[in-house]
Design a protein around this motif. Structure first.
Motif, PDB file in Angstrom:
ATOM      1  N   ARG B  52      48.172  16.394  14.536  1.00  0.00           N
ATOM      2  CA  ARG B  52      47.793  17.225  13.391  1.00  0.00           C
ATOM      3  C   ARG B  52      46.541  18.044  13.682  1.00  0.00           C
ATOM      4  O   ARG B  52      46.405  19.179  13.253  1.00  0.00           O
ATOM      5  CB  ARG B  52      47.576  16.330  12.187  1.00  0.00           C
ATOM      6  N   THR B  61      52.786  15.949  10.982  1.00  0.00           N
ATOM      7  CA  THR B  61      52.600  14.498  11.049  1.00  0.00           C
ATOM      8  C   THR B  61      53.905  13.777  10.701  1.00  0.00           C
ATOM      9  O   THR B  61      54.320  12.856  11.411  1.00  0.00           O
ATOM     10  CB  THR B  61      51.494  14.088  10.062  1.00  0.00           C
ATOM     11  N   GLU B  95      50.739  12.066   6.438  1.00  0.00           N
ATOM     12  CA  GLU B  95      51.047  13.459   6.114  1.00  0.00           C
ATOM     13  C   GLU B  95      50.477  13.818   4.747  1.00  0.00           C
ATOM     14  O   GLU B  95      49.828  14.857   4.563  1.00  0.00           O
ATOM     15  CB  GLU B  95      52.569  13.661   6.130  1.00  0.00           C
ATOM     16  N   SER B 103      43.640  18.699   6.321  1.00  0.00           N
ATOM     17  CA  SER B 103      43.459  18.287   7.724  1.00  0.00           C
ATOM     18  C   SER B 103      41.993  18.053   8.066  1.00  0.00           C
ATOM     19  O   SER B 103      41.471  18.588   9.042  1.00  0.00           O
ATOM     20  CB  SER B 103      44.064  19.319   8.683  1.00  0.00           C
TER      21      SER B 103
END
Lengths: 404, 194
Positions: B52, B61, B95, B103
């Motif tokens: 990621r 992810t 995720e 992120s």
């Protein structure tokens, strides 16, 4: 038997609920039977998870009733008969283990419940495998862009041997460096880091190869310009002299009467080390600080960028006249992620019709940008492999196909 | 590649996790004294966070997790429902956390905690589904043993589970933070820059 659309034959009894109702069977009755069977399948699925002594028996009965309603042969095809020995063995072992911990009666009860769950799962999976409309699922998947997942699986399986090889090589290299037969336990984080870096490099190479071979299925849509310009890609390692060569070529083209506009990105230096870079308007010579080296580097943050400089470059690219030779000195990972100079370049390509686009691009990103920009034609000039890059760039611009 | 990298990174890092899971995971899974789910969950978190961080796009992810589960299911070890459920659940949790956080390291920490907790609990859930609630009770009974040893006897099941989840979540959070750091070092090693 019936004949399929491609001339193949198949057994209608296997087609299950997807097959047309047999002659004499009322469609309404078939629909009702299917609905009832669906409810039973749902009930069986829920009952498996219910923590009650009777739940496994209810789940099994529901699954049996559903199979009888949808396709009685599913019971035979679920392979329960073939797995009967395995099921009995599983039951006996479970009963023995629980009986050791508690008592025999408890063990038998637990074993029967476990066998019932196992049988229920077998029947449900058989029904799912035989009656799920795979074509419809595949069509949904395609519409949702999941078709790419297949390519991703293919890539994953193909790279497994390469990953295994790199793991062995990394372990050997680390052991040699540590003067041991094999890496110690404390070396594992280091080994993991090296292995992850290997995986990242392979992923980058695979992406570049995908772009080079035109695997559009693994890519976002490229820029759709009304008329794609010809492109001169100036490449080489960082610090190899791409900016100097592009600036020299721009001067020479101007001297020859061409209209050249766009941006350069000269580096800035402190104590003989690159500390960042500016963005320069090729027409006016105005400069702004675009990026400086970050004191706390992380991915995507080796340089911290100034948003004001991007606003400046947007203005510069917005003012490029039609028919000019356009220079965008550096296209990099930021642009590949759709940021940086890319939005302004995209607007420029849609608005005007530049004759030639001259770009500075790192070697490993050249295929990616060729795929993204889809030029009418491209000359790639590596400044490290060219004796006189300035002349080569000017000549490439001169021979680029001009639009009428 | 405009931009194929999210897909290739998901493929490679998923393959890496799947390969480790079906080799090392199968090996340490035999030893009852090694918490294989937690160890493999930790390896997975490192792989997914790195993927990621190198290809910061939504879905990378989860896709890497799906690839890892596919690799495990076609490995010599064969279909292992527990591992597959654990991998997909962990990847989904990471995720979600990384997407919500944009992120960032906070997402890696929260996602790590969530993923490792799911990896630990999936064994109990799979036991409950395949064998029955009694097996799950037996697993909870095993968790009681260390608590009994330190004198915390007769604690309610809910408290035992909560303690277990808290410890595992802490370990997961630490793994998430460490993975973020490793991912940064990997990025510098491969020369990834803006």
């Amino acid at each position: 038997m019936s004949r399929g659309p491609h001339g193949d034959t198949h057994d209608d009894s296997h087609a299950g609920v997807r097959a047309a109702p047999r002659a004499g069977t009322a469609p309404r009755a078939v629909a009702l039977r299917r609905a009832a069977a669906t409810v039973l399948v749902g009930g069986a699925t829920v009952a498996i998870f219910v923590p009650h002594p009777v739940a496994p028996a209810v789940a099994l009965l529901s699954a049996l009733a559903a199979a009888a309603g949808i396709e009685p042969r599913a019971l035979a095809r679920s392979g329960l008969r073939r797995r009967l020995l395995l099921l009995v063995a599983f039951g006996v072992v479970t009963a023995a283990v629980v009986a050791l911990g508690a008592d025999l009666q408890r063990g038998v009860a637990v074993a029967l419940a476990a066998c019932a769950r196992f049988a229920t799962l077998s029947i449900l999976f058989t029904l799912l495998a035989r009656h799920a409309d795979v074509e419809r699922l595949v069509a949904w998947a395609r519409r949702g862009g999941v078709g790419r997942v297949g390519l991703v699986f293919g890539l994953a399986l193909n790279t497994l041997p390469q990953l295994a090889l790199s793991l062995r090589e990394s372990a050997t290299a680390l052991a040699i460096r540590r003067r041991r037969r094999r890496p110690a336990l404390r070396d594992l984080p280091r080994l993991l880091e090296v292995q992850l870096a290997h995986a990242a490099r392979i992923a980058d190479d695979a992406a570049a190869a995908a772009a080079l071979r035109g695997h559009a299925a693994l890519a976002r849509g490229s820029i759709r310009a009304p008329q794609a310009p010809a492109m001169v890609v100036v490449t080489g390692r960082s610090g190899a002299g791409k900016t100097r060569a592009i600036a020299g070529a721009a001067e020479r083209l101007r001297a020859g009467g061409a209209v050249v506009a766009g941006i350069l990105q000269p580096g800035t230096f402190e104590n003989d080390e690159k500390s960042g870079f500016n963005v320069r308007d090729l027409t006016t010579g105005d400069e702004r600080l675009l990026a400086r080296r970050s004191s706390n580097p992380a991915y995507g943050k080796r340089f911290s960028f100034e948003e004001a400089a991007f606003a400046f470059s947007r203005q510069v690219l917005a003012a490029v006249p039609a028919g000019a030779v356009v220079v965008v000195d550096e296209l990099g990972p930021l642009e590949l992620r759709g940021a940086g100079h890319l939005p302004a370049l995209r607007r420029l390509l849609r608005r005007t019709a530049p004759t030639v686009l001259v770009c500075g691009v790192r070697r490993n990103l050249v295929p990616a940008f060729l795929d993204l920009l889809r030029p009418a034609g491209a000359d790639v000039i590596d400044v490290e492999l060219t004796v006189d890059p300035v002349t080569a760039i000017a000549a490439a611009v001169g021979r680029a196909p001009r639009r009428g | 590649m405009s931009d194929a990298r999210p897909y290739t990174h998901a493929a490679l890092f998923g393959a890496l996790w799947g390969a480790v899971e079906s080799s090392l995971g199968a090996l340490i899974g035999i030893n009852p004294w090694i918490p294989s789910g937690l160890v493999m969950g930790g390896v997975g978190i490192v792989c997914l966070v790195t993927a990621r961080r190198l290809a910061p796009r939504g879905g990378v992810t989860l896709l890497a997790g799906i690839v890892a589960s596919a690799v495990v299911s076609v490995s010599v070890g064969g279909l292992r429902p527990g591992a597959i459920v654990g991998i997909v659940a962990g990847a989904g949790a990471l995720e979600l956390a990384l997407s919500v956080s944009g992120s960032r390291i906070g997402g890696a920490i929260a996602g790590g905690a969530l993923a490792l907790t799911l990896a630990a609990l999936q064994k109990i859930v799979v036991l409950a589904v395949l064998v029955g609630p009694e097996a799950a009770s037996a697993a909870v009974g095993l968790l009681r043993r260390p608590l009994d040893a330190i004198g915390w006897v007769e604690l309610p099941t809910a408290v035992v589970l909560a303690l277990f989840v808290a410890i595992v979540a802490l370990a997961g959070a630490a793994t998430g933070a460490w993975s973020w750091r490793i991912a940064g070092r990997v990025a510098r090693r491969v020369g990834a820059a803006a």
